[in-house]
Design an enzyme around this catalytic site. Structure first.
Site, PDB file in Angstrom:
ATOM      1  N   ASP A  32      -2.559   1.250 -12.105  1.00  0.00           N
ATOM      2  CA  ASP A  32      -4.098   1.866 -11.982  1.00  0.00           C
ATOM      3  C   ASP A  32      -4.072   2.831 -10.929  1.00  0.00           C
ATOM      4  O   ASP A  32      -4.008   3.162  -9.715  1.00  0.00           O
ATOM      5  CB  ASP A  32      -5.368   0.491 -10.759  1.00  0.00           C
ATOM      6  N   LYS A 104      -8.818  -2.998 -17.762  1.00  0.00           N
ATOM      7  CA  LYS A 104      -8.981  -4.463 -16.727  1.00  0.00           C
ATOM      8  C   LYS A 104     -10.523  -3.694 -16.068  1.00  0.00           C
ATOM      9  O   LYS A 104     -11.202  -2.760 -16.300  1.00  0.00           O
ATOM     10  CB  LYS A 104      -8.390  -4.796 -16.080  1.00  0.00           C
ATOM     11  N   CYS A 137      -5.102  -4.863  -6.331  1.00  0.00           N
ATOM     12  CA  CYS A 137      -4.840  -5.568  -7.661  1.00  0.00           C
ATOM     13  C   CYS A 137      -3.557  -5.591  -7.889  1.00  0.00           C
ATOM     14  O   CYS A 137      -3.503  -6.455  -9.148  1.00  0.00           O
ATOM     15  CB  CYS A 137      -5.668  -3.977  -8.708  1.00  0.00           C
TER      16      CYS A 137
END
Length: 201
Positions: A32, A104, A137
């Site tokens: 990310d 995701k 995450c």
């Protein structure tokens, strides 16, 4: 209060290897590293320095021929929305042709994605993990990786998080939450290093 010499991790207790994984036998997993954390609604403190550190590690990985996997979060609301620029990778983390990209929708990058197959196709079981956010995450993905038989090394300087309400009317700083999240992972889940220079070639 016990002294530092009296405190140990479970990984130390069971004699697990304490050395970080090397670029020669690992996959670089970037979680990310997107503009939402740079100039979006979730802009993180210290993000420019963190991305610069991640960029240095990414350059080394590419030079070493280390497989690189980019994980991108896809949102449907006001954050990480693919219809906005904030879903896009940060400038220093733009994927090159041939580098795997996994999208995701949950914190755990293995959940509902092909990440496990992508990693298994490399033939490598060691992961070097960088990205955002440490408490969410990154932590979720590293824990899921352990359950799937991967060994993770997380680089603190190339990861980060943000401040959160502490539930008592105060604020837990990003620095404290980042450190605590990494310390939690160090107990049973991962080797933690401070800087990208500690990752061997």
């Amino acid at each position: 209060m016990p002294s530092a010499t009296e405190v140990f991790t479970i990984l130390q207790l069971v004699g697990a290897p304490s050395q970080p994984s090397s670029l020669a036998d690992s996959v670089l997993l970037i979680i990310d590293a997107q503009r939402e954390y740079v100039d979006g609604k979730l802009a993180l403190p210290g993000i420019e320095a963190s991305l610069a550190a991640g960029g240095r590690l990414l350059a080394r990985a590419r030079a070493a021929g280390t497989p690189v996997v980019h994980v991108l979060h896809r949102g449907a609301g006001p954050i990480f929305n693919p219809a906005t620029p904030y879903h896009q990778p940060a400038e220093t983390m733009l994927p090159l042709a041939g580098e795997a990209i996994v999208e995701k929708t949950q914190a755990n990058a293995f959940a509902g994605t092909g990440l496990q197959s992508v990693l298994e196709a490399t033939g490598r079981k060691n992961l070097i993990v960088i990205g955002y956010m440490t408490h969410n995450c990154v932590s979720s993905t590293v824990r899921a990786a352990t359950e799937r038989g991967f060994r993770s090394t997380v680089v603190a300087a190339a990861s980060g998080t943000r401040a959160l309400p502490d539930g008592q009317g105060g604020v837990l700083s990003a620095e404290v939450l980042h450190a605590a999240s990494l310390i939690g992972l160090s107990d049973t889940q991962a080797v933690i290093v401070r800087d990208v220079a500690e990752i061997p070639d």
